[in-house]
Scaffold this active site. Structure first.
Site, PDB file in Angstrom:
ATOM      1  N   GLU A  76      -2.207  21.322   0.983  1.00 39.40           N
ATOM      2  CA  GLU A  76      -2.830  22.538   1.334  1.00 39.40           C
ATOM      3  C   GLU A  76      -2.514  22.981   2.612  1.00 39.40           C
ATOM      4  O   GLU A  76      -2.223  24.065   3.129  1.00 39.40           O
ATOM      5  CB  GLU A  76      -4.359  22.562   0.958  1.00 39.40           C
ATOM      6  CG  GLU A  76      -4.847  22.986  -0.352  1.00 39.40           C
ATOM      7  CD  GLU A  76      -6.047  23.370  -0.499  1.00 39.40           C
ATOM      8  OE1 GLU A  76      -6.868  23.480   0.375  1.00 39.40           O
ATOM      9  OE2 GLU A  76      -6.078  24.042  -1.581  1.00 39.40           O
ATOM     10  N   LYS A 110      -7.066  -5.307  -4.760  1.00 46.49           N
ATOM     11  CA  LYS A 110      -5.745  -5.441  -4.416  1.00 46.49           C
ATOM     12  C   LYS A 110      -5.647  -6.963  -4.140  1.00 46.49           C
ATOM     13  O   LYS A 110      -4.624  -7.636  -4.652  1.00 46.49           O
ATOM     14  CB  LYS A 110      -5.634  -4.684  -3.076  1.00 46.49           C
ATOM     15  CG  LYS A 110      -5.572  -3.161  -3.292  1.00 46.49           C
ATOM     16  CD  LYS A 110      -5.262  -2.651  -1.977  1.00 46.49           C
ATOM     17  CE  LYS A 110      -5.193  -0.981  -1.801  1.00 46.49           C
ATOM     18  NZ  LYS A 110      -4.790  -0.684  -0.481  1.00 46.49           N
ATOM     19  N   PHE A 119     -10.973  23.469  -7.865  1.00 53.98           N
ATOM     20  CA  PHE A 119     -10.061  22.466  -8.600  1.00 53.98           C
ATOM     21  C   PHE A 119     -10.880  21.305  -9.034  1.00 53.98           C
ATOM     22  O   PHE A 119     -11.911  21.132  -8.594  1.00 53.98           O
ATOM     23  CB  PHE A 119      -9.112  21.869  -7.431  1.00 53.98           C
ATOM     24  CG  PHE A 119      -8.185  20.697  -7.843  1.00 53.98           C
ATOM     25  CD1 PHE A 119      -7.211  20.707  -8.378  1.00 53.98           C
ATOM     26  CD2 PHE A 119      -8.966  19.355  -7.529  1.00 53.98           C
ATOM     27  CE1 PHE A 119      -6.522  19.588  -8.761  1.00 53.98           C
ATOM     28  CE2 PHE A 119      -8.412  18.282  -8.091  1.00 53.98           C
ATOM     29  CZ  PHE A 119      -7.040  18.184  -8.507  1.00 53.98           C
ATOM     30  N   LYS A 174      -3.086  28.641  -8.255  1.00 53.54           N
ATOM     31  CA  LYS A 174      -2.009  27.973  -8.055  1.00 53.54           C
ATOM     32  C   LYS A 174      -2.227  26.473  -8.594  1.00 53.54           C
ATOM     33  O   LYS A 174      -3.452  26.292  -8.613  1.00 53.54           O
ATOM     34  CB  LYS A 174      -1.594  27.748  -6.504  1.00 53.54           C
ATOM     35  CG  LYS A 174      -2.694  27.024  -5.580  1.00 53.54           C
ATOM     36  CD  LYS A 174      -2.382  26.934  -4.209  1.00 53.54           C
ATOM     37  CE  LYS A 174      -3.483  26.311  -3.555  1.00 53.54           C
ATOM     38  NZ  LYS A 174      -3.289  26.098  -1.883  1.00 53.54           N
ATOM     39  N   ASP A 198       0.885  -1.139  -0.140  1.00 55.25           N
ATOM     40  CA  ASP A 198      -0.027  -0.062  -0.032  1.00 55.25           C
ATOM     41  C   ASP A 198       0.681   1.112   0.112  1.00 55.25           C
ATOM     42  O   ASP A 198       2.160   1.186   0.218  1.00 55.25           O
ATOM     43  CB  ASP A 198      -0.840  -0.110   1.247  1.00 55.25           C
ATOM     44  CG  ASP A 198      -1.771   1.223   1.284  1.00 55.25           C
ATOM     45  OD1 ASP A 198      -2.266   1.540   0.246  1.00 55.25           O
ATOM     46  OD2 ASP A 198      -1.854   1.762   2.485  1.00 55.25           O
ATOM     47  N   ARG A 200      -6.065   3.822  -7.757  1.00 54.06           N
ATOM     48  CA  ARG A 200      -7.322   3.880  -7.711  1.00 54.06           C
ATOM     49  C   ARG A 200      -8.033   2.477  -7.582  1.00 54.06           C
ATOM     50  O   ARG A 200      -9.136   2.244  -8.441  1.00 54.06           O
ATOM     51  CB  ARG A 200      -7.979   4.795  -8.982  1.00 54.06           C
ATOM     52  CG  ARG A 200      -7.844   6.088  -8.780  1.00 54.06           C
ATOM     53  CD  ARG A 200      -8.534   6.636  -7.720  1.00 54.06           C
ATOM     54  NE  ARG A 200      -8.722   8.279  -7.527  1.00 54.06           N
ATOM     55  CZ  ARG A 200      -9.210   8.830  -6.520  1.00 54.06           C
ATOM     56  NH1 ARG A 200      -9.564   8.104  -5.280  1.00 54.06           N
ATOM     57  NH2 ARG A 200      -9.223  10.155  -6.718  1.00 54.06           N
ATOM     58  N   ASP A 241      -1.381  -1.138   5.904  1.00 56.77           N
ATOM     59  CA  ASP A 241      -1.671  -0.466   7.355  1.00 56.77           C
ATOM     60  C   ASP A 241      -2.924  -0.248   7.478  1.00 56.77           C
ATOM     61  O   ASP A 241      -3.570   0.465   8.670  1.00 56.77           O
ATOM     62  CB  ASP A 241      -0.901   0.880   7.326  1.00 56.77           C
ATOM     63  CG  ASP A 241      -1.287   2.048   6.531  1.00 56.77           C
ATOM     64  OD1 ASP A 241      -1.749   1.756   5.423  1.00 56.77           O
ATOM     65  OD2 ASP A 241      -1.506   3.057   6.856  1.00 56.77           O
ATOM     66  N   GLY A 280      -5.202   3.108  -3.436  1.00 60.60           N
ATOM     67  CA  GLY A 280      -6.455   3.645  -3.633  1.00 60.60           C
ATOM     68  C   GLY A 280      -6.332   5.064  -4.265  1.00 60.60           C
ATOM     69  O   GLY A 280      -7.413   6.001  -4.491  1.00 60.60           O
ATOM     70  N   ASP A 281      -5.108   5.833  -4.107  1.00 55.53           N
ATOM     71  CA  ASP A 281      -4.977   7.258  -4.443  1.00 55.53           C
ATOM     72  C   ASP A 281      -4.803   7.373  -5.975  1.00 55.53           C
ATOM     73  O   ASP A 281      -4.917   6.423  -6.761  1.00 55.53           O
ATOM     74  CB  ASP A 281      -3.758   7.761  -4.030  1.00 55.53           C
ATOM     75  CG  ASP A 281      -3.648   7.956  -2.480  1.00 55.53           C
ATOM     76  OD1 ASP A 281      -4.678   7.944  -1.923  1.00 55.53           O
ATOM     77  OD2 ASP A 281      -2.605   7.748  -1.753  1.00 55.53           O
TER      78      ASP A 281
END
Length: 1138
Positions: free
Chosen positions: A443, A741, A484, A507, A339, A735, A761, A622-623
């Protein structure tokens, strides 16, 4: 959990709030979680079933039944049942202990308290007793152990912010909205339980707990079958010999023994002899083998638990071997599935550098090999003058603060932009400290940096943003928020300052923002581009910063068009995007930021070391794709030196297949690519081995998202995916869902026949951890779900290097040496009976006395082999880390396989020949020193037994690579123990007490006092050991392994160990990667401008309802009343369908 019947798929769930009696008729699951394998009722049958899946255990049970038949048994039944019960009991106790700790962890979660509305009042209730439909009050930072529906919140407009760290490792806050019909119920955090226990998303995605066995266990099952077949062959040979002997020679004894022809014939005698020899020769695989294996594995597990170098002092967390049966598998890992968030990274963003108006500010790490003129670079700046500064923030370049003090307008504008252009929410804690709630950690890093340099974001309303600029409060009017999204990859705010000027601050990704710049920025653009490349080369995540002054008239016209676009029903999003593009142009470049997505300590070095060990690491996260790619670069898994990076992002199966085909053409060439993709998988798999052997020139990487992966895992495409992925140096799946997985792990596990390890984790990693051969849980701040499901756990990813390269390699090395020696000594011990059968009329007479047979494996030779199996090591732990290539023999299964088994078998057969025929030849027609004949059965048995004990003890001394005091005591102590017991059992005293059990009275004193006996023992030992010494010497001298070479070097350096030089860090020239597309989510701009997440400063208490919002008792009464009014609108029977 094992007896539960399969449930049908739920289409809808009917729940009546706060009505347990009504909801119970639907028989919803309770909220008790189970990660354990057994309970009191199921432990015995399930554990016995698992243990007797071992062929050896079933084999020994069969032998025990045979030994209960007196006609064929020449050994008493207790010689088998005692060790069989012992090994089953020991294994059961170990399994019960492991499961006890799982129960303990489950109870810790199940017994946490919650506040539940029962009988119109709040009562403390354990989470395991929460029922579907219960109304629960939650407070800030409280644990949640069920799937809940938000009814109301103390936040405005029924909003709440949740942290899902235990699910996915993300510490970012997620926003959830209460139901509109219940959002006015009260200020207390209230939720309705929807799904409990096994029905929750967490448990649904956890997968089943599987019974895991190592590859050595599976190999032993095969070998035991082979050995049994070998014993059957030996038994048949000896049975035939017995029948022939009975027919030709035995007739002469029948009259003497008062046997009648009808009572016994040669064929029946051979049949009984067959089973007798099966019993006698069963010691080739003694049950003590499995007892010893369990003890060795337990010892290896304790070494992992006790390893101080895997202890994380920051959380006081040691490494833990939660399963004690898989240690040697750690030395054979080929694929690691990891992960990202919380495993590779800390999910902590740190503001490292920035470029303002063509000038770089920031820390330059040591060892980068570049000049720097930064003064006091090793001393962090002192922000104590700023009372509202974040004390955890560190910055080493004092020049930026000096520029602020000098009033540099560009620096002011840069920091002002960071304080204005964001979606951060501010609040004060009980101590009056300013706290930022961020939905994106990048941010938070930027706003905190501006805060420490004097531009402090204080508060916001839907129409204003208040910033404290160098001690002065300044309120900006928020005119527009350009949010965004993944296409824009930027965000902008339009504000009016107190002077009446309208400014647009923006930005975003530099590749996007640079296209919007005014032509006058050309020189600054070139310089900033170089700076961004430098930042990216250090693995930092970059953002470009720009602004624009807007004319009042122009802005009003634009804003009018934006309001009109918002009212459209058709093509609304396209019109709004076009207006955003129109105003975000002719920007003036201010500079760029560089944020470090802080990796866990030692991640880069660990990945580099595992790669040298030929371990392939796949990242399953999953990002977003940009997030995963950036971390890949930061970890050096992805580099710009790679020949190609294949990105698979197709939305259909056809597109995915085509992208995979093109990637394979690029990688293998046109002739190696299969274009149709419909070939059966088994045929492709046959070709895959040859592909693996081909030399792939260059390094390649594969990146695939979850949507494409869903198509790629289909039966007609997954072979192409697997073939391509296995040829790439790096694979990143982004994703992906928890189920995907697990599917990826199972794909590699099943079709590559490779040993896999999964490390994570969060709860979304549980199914992956359970699917892999080895599951590792990171016990950090992200929760315990992964740890509870894991086989091993520790606090930092870097400990994986030591777990595999040291503990895993040592465990595999020790277990292989143990097995090789164990089979050797037992073939040598047992096959003497086979040779003796040809000289005793195939009568199933044992060559040793019965007590020696019983004690040989459990007393005389048990401790030395245990010491070798627990303590032995070929090289030190530091050399194991410094030379990762030492790990490869385990991956190739070189140290113990079928070939090595046959070598051990041949070695044992040779030793058994020497043990039998040398004493036999020496005793043939020989008289002793006293003139008496010494070739009696008892003297012959003692001579062979003594020779055997000495030979196997010398052999294990030769096999031992690492000597400890324990090894010396066990090896030489075992020989001393043998002689002590031998003289005791042959003494007059023991014969007087048990005359029937110890008939060899006086034999030892008679035999071992004669020199010729000792010469025979010496000759047998030399003949057995010398050939082995010669072969090993020649092998080490002519074909030394890497382990041999390092061991020699280790001995030479033992007295004077030189200092190891640090591995130099290499700079990387890298393509720029925007950090803005990382964790930011679309929709927060609209949330801010709507004011739904704003808390009123002084809420007017005008109505009785509003006055009761802050009163707990009134809230309960209000809920009960409101429920009656609102729920009835859904259905006549007052039920809610969720």
């Amino acid at each position: 959990m094992f007896c539960s019947k399969k449930k049908s798929l739920e289409v809808e769930r009917i729940v009546k709030a706060n009505d347990r009696e009504y909801n119970e008729k639907f028989q919803y699951a309770d909220n008790r979680i189970h990660t354990s394998k057994y309970n009191i009722l199921t432990f015995l049958p399930i554990n016995l079933f698992e243990q007797f899946q071992r062929v050896a255990n079933a084999y020994f049970l069969f032998l025990l039944i045979l030994q209960l038949i007196p006609e064929i048994s020449s050994l008493t039944w207790f010689t088998t049942i005692v060790p069989l019960v012992l090994v089953i009991t020991m294994t059961a106790v170990k399994d019960a202990t492991d499961d006890y700790f799982r129960h303990k962890s489950d109870n810790q979660v199940n017994n946490r308290l919650s506040e539940v509305l029962i009988d119109s009042k709040l009562q403390n209730e354990k989470w395991m007793n929460v029922k579907v439909g219960d109304v629960i009050k939650l407070e800030n930072n409280q644990f949640v152990a069920a799937d809940l529906l938000l009814l109301s919140s103390s936040e405005p407009h029924g909003l709440c912010y949740i942290e899902t760290a235990e699910l996915d490792g993300e510490t970012n806050l997620k926003v959830r909205h209460a139901l509109s019909v219940t959002s006015e119920l009260g200020a207390d955090f209230s939720r309705l339980a929807k799904f409990d226990g096994p029905d929750t998303k967490l448990m649904q995605n956890s997968g089943k707990t599987k019974f895991k066995r190592t590859s050595i266990d599976k190999l032993l099952n095969t070998l035991v079958l082979w050995i049994f077949g070998f014993l059957v062959c030996l038994g048949i040979i000896l049975a035939i010999g017995n029948s022939i002997w009975e027919n030709q020679v035995g007739d002469q004894f029948r009259t003497f023994l008062f046997w009648n022809e009808r009572e016994k014939n040669s064929v029946f005698s051979g049949f009984l002899t067959f089973w007798s020899y099966i019993i006698i020769l069963n010691t080739v695989v003694p049950i003590s083998l499995y007892v010893s294996m369990e003890v060795i594995r337990l010892g290896h597990s304790y070494f992992i638990n006790w390893d101080r170098k895997m202890y994380y002092s920051g959380k006081s967390t040691p490494a833990e071997a939660r399963t004690t049966t898989l240690n040697e598998e750690l030395g054979q890992i080929e694929y690691v599935f990891s992960d990202k968030t919380g495993t590779l990274t800390q999910n902590i963003m740190t503001f490292k550098k920035c470029s303002i108006n063509g000038k770089i500010y920031g820390e330059v790490p040591e060892g980068m090999g570049q000049k720097t003129d930064i003064p006091k670079k090793n001393e962090p700046m002192d922000f104590s003058v700023n009372l509202q500064a974040d004390r955890t923030f560190q910055f080493f370049d004092h020049r930026l603060m000096e520029s602020v003090k000098l009033g540099d307008s560009k620096v002011y504008e840069f920091l002002r932009l960071l304080a204005l252009c964001h979606t951060v929410m501010s609040e004060e804690n009980s101590a009056g400290q300013l706290i930022y709630q961020v939905q994106s950690p990048d941010e938070g890093a930027l706003v905190t940096a501006a805060r420490n340099f004097g531009f402090i974001f204080k508060s916001r309303t839907p129409d204003t943003i208040t910033v404290e600029e160098l001690g002065t409060l300044v309120t900006y009017q928020l005119l527009a928020f350009l949010d965004f999204n993944n296409i824009r990859k930027r965000m902008s705010v339009i504000v009016r300052n107190p002077e009446g000027q309208i400014k647009l601050y923006s930005k975003g990704a530099d590749t996007i923002l640079f296209e919007k710049l005014h032509p006058s920025n050309e020189d600054l653009l070139t310089l900033t581009t170089d700076h961004l490349s430098e930042f990216a080369g250090e693995g930092l995540r970059t953002l470009a910063i720009a602004y624009r002054d807007l004319d009042d008239k122009y802005f009003k016209e634009w804003h009018k068009m934006l309001e009109d676009a918002n009212t459209l029903k058709d093509e609304r999003d396209e019109r709004i995007a076009g207006l955003y593009e129109e105003i975000e142009r002719d920007l003036m470049l201010l500079g760029a930021t560089a944020v470090e997505d802080k990796l866990q300590e030692g991640v880069t070095e660990t990945i580099a070391s595992l790669s040298l060990a030929n371990i392939k690491i796949w990242v399953l996260t999953g990002d977003k794709q940009e997030t995963a790619i950036n971390i890949g670069y930061a970890c050096n898994m992805l580099t710009d030196d790679m020949n190609d990076v294949f990105i698979v992002a197709g939305n259909t199966a056809v597109e995915v297949r085509e992208e995979l085909r093109k990637a394979k053409e690029n990688l293998f060439g046109q002739n190696r690519s299969s274009s149709n993709g419909h070939v059966v998988f088994e045929k492709q798999q046959l070709e895959l081995d040859s592909v693996v052997e081909e030399t792939i020139t260059g390094d390649y990487a594969l990146i695939i998202n979850g949507h494409s992966l869903a198509h790629a895992l289909e039966s007609d495409v997954k072979n192409d995916l697997l073939e391509l992925a296995c040829m790439c140096k790096t694979v990143v799946c982004c994703r992906v869902t928890p189920l995907q997985k697990a599917q990826v792990v199972e794909l590699v596990r099943n079709y590559r026949n490779a040993v896999t390890l999964a490390i994570g984790d969060g709860a979304n990693d549980v199914s992956m951890i359970k699917s892999a051969h080895i599951g590792v849980g990171i016990s950090g701040q992200e929760g315990l779900q992964a740890v509870l499901a894991s086989d091993y756990s520790f606090a930092q990813f870097r400990y994986l290097q030591r777990l595999l390269l040291v503990h895993g390699r040592w465990s595999y090395f020790r277990m292989c040496k143990f097995l090789g020696y164990f089979f050797y000594k037992n073939f040598a011990f047992t096959l003497v009976h086979f040779w003796f059968g040809f000289f005793c009329g195939f009568s199933a007479q044992t060559v040793y006395d019965q007590w020696f047979i019983t004690l040989f494996n459990i007393v005389y030779t048990s401790l030395p082999v245990l010491a070798m199996g627990i303590f032995d090591q070929d090289v030190s732990d530091q050399n194991s880390m410094d030379y990762p290539q030492l790990y490869k023999p385990g991956q190739l299964n070189l140290l113990f396989n079928k070939r090595q088994f046959f070598i051990c078998m041949a070695h044992g057969i040779y030793t058994s020949l020497a043990l039998f025929f040398i004493p036999y030849g020496a005793f043939y027609n020989v008289a002793g020193e006293d003139g008496q004949h010494i070739a009696d059965y008892q003297s012959f048995a003692v001579t062979m037994a003594t020779s055997l004990v000495i030979v196997v003890s010398v052999q294990i001394a030769l096999d031992t690579s690492y000597w400890t005091v324990i090894n010396h005591v066990f090896i030489w102590g075992s020989i001393a123990t043998y002689f002590s017991i031998l003289f005791t059992m042959h003494s007059n005293g023991i014969f007087g007490i048990f005359p029937n059990q110890f008939p060899f009275v006086g034999n030892v004193r008679h035999s071992l006092t004669q020199k010729c006996i000792w010469l025979v023992i010496l000759l047998t030992t030399v003949a057995s050991v010398v050939p082995v010494v010669i072969v090993r010497f020649l092998k080490m001298d002519l074909c030394p392994t890497l382990s041999d070479q390092i061991r020699q070097r280790q001995k030479a350096q033992k007295k004077a160990r030189p200092l190891r030089s640090r591995r130099p860090q290499t700079r990387r020239s890298s393509s720029r990667r925007s950090g803005y597309a990382f964790a930011h989510q679309e929709g927060y701009g609209e949330l801010i401008t709507s004011g739904k997440n704003m808390r009123a400063k002084n809420p007017p208490l005008t109505s009785g309802l509003e006055k009761t919002l802050y009163n707990s008792t009134s809230w309960i009464e209000n809920f009960c009343k409101k429920t009656t009014d609102t729920v009835s609108c859904f259905s006549q029977d007052k039920t809610v369908k969720l």
